[in-house]
Design a protein around this motif. Structure first.
Motif, PDB file in Angstrom:
ATOM      1  N   ALA A  23      64.440  22.459  -0.099  1.00 25.80           N
ATOM      2  CA  ALA A  23      65.688  21.941  -0.341  1.00 25.80           C
ATOM      3  C   ALA A  23      65.590  20.811  -1.004  1.00 25.80           C
ATOM      4  N   LEU A  24      64.569  19.583  -0.880  1.00 24.45           N
ATOM      5  CA  LEU A  24      64.573  18.213  -1.256  1.00 24.45           C
ATOM      6  C   LEU A  24      64.429  18.306  -2.997  1.00 24.45           C
ATOM      7  N   ALA A  25      63.824  19.383  -3.261  1.00 21.30           N
ATOM      8  CA  ALA A  25      63.910  19.380  -4.885  1.00 21.30           C
ATOM      9  C   ALA A  25      66.062  20.336  -5.157  1.00 21.30           C
ATOM     10  N   ALA A  26      66.597  20.977  -4.215  1.00 22.03           N
ATOM     11  CA  ALA A  26      67.661  20.890  -4.262  1.00 22.03           C
ATOM     12  C   ALA A  26      69.024  19.850  -4.104  1.00 22.03           C
ATOM     13  N   GLN A  27      68.633  19.131  -3.383  1.00 22.26           N
ATOM     14  CA  GLN A  27      69.287  17.615  -2.784  1.00 22.26           C
ATOM     15  C   GLN A  27      68.952  16.714  -3.986  1.00 22.26           C
ATOM     16  N   CYS A  28      67.698  16.635  -4.764  1.00 25.51           N
ATOM     17  CA  CYS A  28      67.422  16.104  -5.975  1.00 25.51           C
ATOM     18  C   CYS A  28      68.162  15.708  -7.181  1.00 25.51           C
ATOM     19  N   ARG A  29      67.953  17.457  -7.596  1.00 23.51           N
ATOM     20  CA  ARG A  29      69.250  17.798  -8.818  1.00 23.51           C
ATOM     21  C   ARG A  29      70.892  17.884  -8.209  1.00 23.51           C
ATOM     22  N   LYS A  30      71.077  17.888  -7.056  1.00 26.73           N
ATOM     23  CA  LYS A  30      72.430  16.962  -6.651  1.00 26.73           C
ATOM     24  C   LYS A  30      72.477  15.744  -7.391  1.00 26.73           C
ATOM     25  N   ALA A  31      71.401  15.049  -6.197  1.00 32.47           N
ATOM     26  CA  ALA A  31      71.807  13.897  -6.827  1.00 32.47           C
ATOM     27  C   ALA A  31      71.415  12.802  -7.854  1.00 32.47           C
ATOM     28  N   LYS A  32      70.670  14.073  -9.111  1.00 36.05           N
ATOM     29  CA  LYS A  32      70.811  13.486  -9.827  1.00 36.05           C
ATOM     30  C   LYS A  32      72.123  13.647 -10.977  1.00 36.05           C
ATOM     31  N   ASN A  33      72.903  14.715 -10.801  1.00 34.59           N
ATOM     32  CA  ASN A  33      73.698  15.741 -11.490  1.00 34.59           C
ATOM     33  C   ASN A  33      75.133  14.609 -10.822  1.00 34.59           C
TER      34      ASN A  33
END
Length: 127
Positions: A23-33
């Motif tokens: 979940a954190l990895a997915a949230q980090c990808r969304k934030a980076k995008n």
């Protein structure tokens, strides 16, 4: 003598990431995008934002030249809850959510703009 990496050796058991890590990895990808696309998305704003992402959160840093610039940014980002705004010396920090991503807007110089417009106690100079 050849040294092999045990983590890349076929058949080696690699642990399954925890649901929290996924979940954190997915949230980090969304934030980076969000940080990467913000300059284009908000290109018509009166002052540009420096954007970055870390820990699943996107940060927007602006240097507004007027309270109108600050108002345009808070409106564009959907920030309506003034209880989530904190003055920290020379900046105002707003925490909000945009596109499902935790974010913060940092307005450098906003407290000085507010003091110039409304006085140090937030009262208007106009009578």
């Amino acid at each position: 003598m050849t040294i092999t990496d045990p983590f890349t050796t076929p058949g080696h058991h690699q642990p399954t990431p925890s649901p929290a890590a996924v979940a954190l990895a997915a949230q980090c990808r969304k934030a980076k995008n969000l940080a990467d696309t913000a300059p284009t998305r908000f290109q018509r704003m009166p002052v540009p934002a420096a954007t970055s992402a870390a820990g699943g959160e996107t940060q927007f840093v602006i240097h507004p030249k007027s309270l109108a610039d600050w108002a345009r940014w808070t409106t564009a980002l959907g920030i309506r809850d003034t209880r989530r705004m904190t003055n920290t010396g020379t900046t105002t920090v707003c925490r909000f959510e945009l596109d499902g991503v935790r974010a913060r807007l940092i307005g450098v110089g906003v407290p000085a703009l507010l003091a110039a417009a409304y006085g140090p106690k937030g009262t208007s100079h106009a009578r």
